[in-house]
Each structure stands twice: as C-alpha cells, then as structure tokens.
Design an enzyme around this catalytic site. Sequence first.
Site, PDB file in Angstrom:
ATOM      1  N   HIS A 126       0.833  -1.212   0.000  1.00  0.00           N
ATOM      2  CA  HIS A 126       0.000   0.000   0.000  1.00  0.00           C
ATOM      3  C   HIS A 126       0.865   1.260   0.000  1.00  0.00           C
ATOM      4  O   HIS A 126       0.540   2.253  -0.658  1.00  0.00           O
ATOM      5  CB  HIS A 126      -0.967   0.004   1.184  1.00  0.00           C
ATOM      6  CG  HIS A 126      -0.321   0.257   2.515  1.00  0.00           C
ATOM      7  ND1 HIS A 126       0.368  -0.726   3.202  1.00  0.00           N
ATOM      8  CD2 HIS A 126      -0.261   1.375   3.292  1.00  0.00           C
ATOM      9  CE1 HIS A 126       0.818  -0.223   4.344  1.00  0.00           C
ATOM     10  NE2 HIS A 126       0.464   1.044   4.418  1.00  0.00           N
ATOM     11  N   TYR A 127       1.985   1.202   0.708  1.00  0.00           N
ATOM     12  CA  TYR A 127       2.908   2.330   0.764  1.00  0.00           C
ATOM     13  C   TYR A 127       3.571   2.568  -0.597  1.00  0.00           C
ATOM     14  O   TYR A 127       3.601   3.697  -1.114  1.00  0.00           O
ATOM     15  CB  TYR A 127       3.957   2.068   1.834  1.00  0.00           C
ATOM     16  CG  TYR A 127       5.109   3.035   1.872  1.00  0.00           C
ATOM     17  CD1 TYR A 127       4.944   4.327   2.344  1.00  0.00           C
ATOM     18  CD2 TYR A 127       6.380   2.654   1.444  1.00  0.00           C
ATOM     19  CE1 TYR A 127       6.008   5.222   2.389  1.00  0.00           C
ATOM     20  CE2 TYR A 127       7.452   3.533   1.492  1.00  0.00           C
ATOM     21  CZ  TYR A 127       7.254   4.809   1.966  1.00  0.00           C
ATOM     22  OH  TYR A 127       8.310   5.690   1.993  1.00  0.00           O
ATOM     23  N   LEU A 128       4.079   1.506  -1.191  1.00  0.00           N
ATOM     24  CA  LEU A 128       4.780   1.639  -2.471  1.00  0.00           C
ATOM     25  C   LEU A 128       3.825   1.988  -3.611  1.00  0.00           C
ATOM     26  O   LEU A 128       4.194   2.726  -4.533  1.00  0.00           O
ATOM     27  CB  LEU A 128       5.544   0.356  -2.782  1.00  0.00           C
ATOM     28  CG  LEU A 128       6.734   0.067  -1.861  1.00  0.00           C
ATOM     29  CD1 LEU A 128       7.330  -1.292  -2.164  1.00  0.00           C
ATOM     30  CD2 LEU A 128       7.790   1.159  -1.990  1.00  0.00           C
ATOM     31  N   LYS A 131       3.325   5.684  -3.385  1.00  0.00           N
ATOM     32  CA  LYS A 131       4.509   6.362  -3.900  1.00  0.00           C
ATOM     33  C   LYS A 131       4.539   6.304  -5.431  1.00  0.00           C
ATOM     34  O   LYS A 131       4.853   7.300  -6.100  1.00  0.00           O
ATOM     35  CB  LYS A 131       5.777   5.718  -3.330  1.00  0.00           C
ATOM     36  CG  LYS A 131       6.043   6.025  -1.874  1.00  0.00           C
ATOM     37  CD  LYS A 131       6.359   7.488  -1.673  1.00  0.00           C
ATOM     38  CE  LYS A 131       6.794   7.795  -0.259  1.00  0.00           C
ATOM     39  NZ  LYS A 131       6.944   9.257  -0.018  1.00  0.00           N
TER      40      LYS A 131
END
Length: 221
Positions: A126-128, A131
């Site tokens: 979810h973070y990548l 980004k």
Amino acid sequence: MEKVLIIGANGSTGRLIAKRLVSHPSYSPVAMIRDSSQKDYFENIGVKTVLGDLEKDFSEAFKGIDRVIFAAGSGSKTGKDKTQLVDKIGAIKSVDLAIQQQVKKFVMLSSRGAENAEKADESMQHYLLAKKEADEYLKSSSLPFAIVRPGKLTNGPYTGKIKVSSVFNEKGEISREDVAAVLVHMLDPAIDGRQIFEILGGKVDIPEAIKLYQKSGQPVI
C-alpha cells in the site's frame, strides 16, 4: 536567492535537508510545518517556516516559492488511509500547486520498489503503490522534476558518495545525510529537468555519480 519549499521538513530527512539548504549560496529554505510548536527548531537554525498540512489546504505555503523538495512520508507501517492522504493525495496536490505557482523544479523523495509496487510484499504494497502513483503523476506533469528512490535509510554519517541506477537488483542502504545531499543537488538548474533513479551508498562522489548517470543512462557503481 531562490526560495525552496521543504515539504515534510520536520521529518528526519527533512531536517537534514533544511540544515543543508540554510548554508547554500543559491537557495533560501522554507520549512513547511504542520504545527507552530515545530517552529522554534527551524528558526534556531535560521530557516523560515510556513504552516501547511498535507491533509488540508496548504496552498498558502507555495506563495513566492521557486523550487520544491517533497520529503514527506507516512511510513510503511502507517495505516492505508494515512498513506493515501500523505504519500499519494498530498503529493499530487503538491504537484498541482507547483504547476500553478510555476515552480522551476520539483524534487520528489520516493522509495525503492515503487517502480514495481504491485510485486511488493503485502506489508509494503500500500505504501509503495501510493509512492508509485504520486511519481507517475509528477512524471505526467509539465514540471521539470527529479524522482529520487533511495534504498533502506540509515542514521549513518554523511559520506558524499553513492551509486546510481534506474533499478538495482540488489539490497542496499544509504544514510539520510547522503539522501538529503542528493535531493539538494538535484535542485541544480544545470541538471536536465526530468530525472528518475535509485540510489544506494557507494564510492563515487554525488555530483560525479549524477553527472555520469545522466550522461550515459548506465549504472554508476
């Protein structure tokens, strides 16, 4: 002196960027902070501040700004909602405001793995993905930009040396001090306006590594 807005200025890397910019002969840093309680730290090192929250309207922060470093991040362990608000939506709104303000360059601190975010471990995905979407939005804009994707961040000392590649097929780390130096270096108007690469700790001086990579497009190790 050109004004550089540091978004995410109160983070670990953001503070290092501010310290580096305050002594730069060409730039005057402006630290975007969410809370007035953060103001004293920056004023004590000679950095001006402006209030702005990525989750709200922060358009006032962009007034009079010439260049931008986006170093904000919710972190890979933050919930999905916060990650979306900061790493994706906040970054996209920053790009839009930079376009409106006609900033000369937008330098984005991204992350290794963003290029292939769909293949990441579930804990990081979810973070990548956030980004990656922010990076893609910047890439599709009209802005001159640099997207810098460092390896695992450490609190090690400044070395001034890195290696650079479009994508590394190896694990690696790099100190926040060196990442801050690369981000500031990428503000340079002499560097062509649309760059994206990964960095790790290495053996080549930062300016030389960037110059060689820019010239050849080949990894500099």
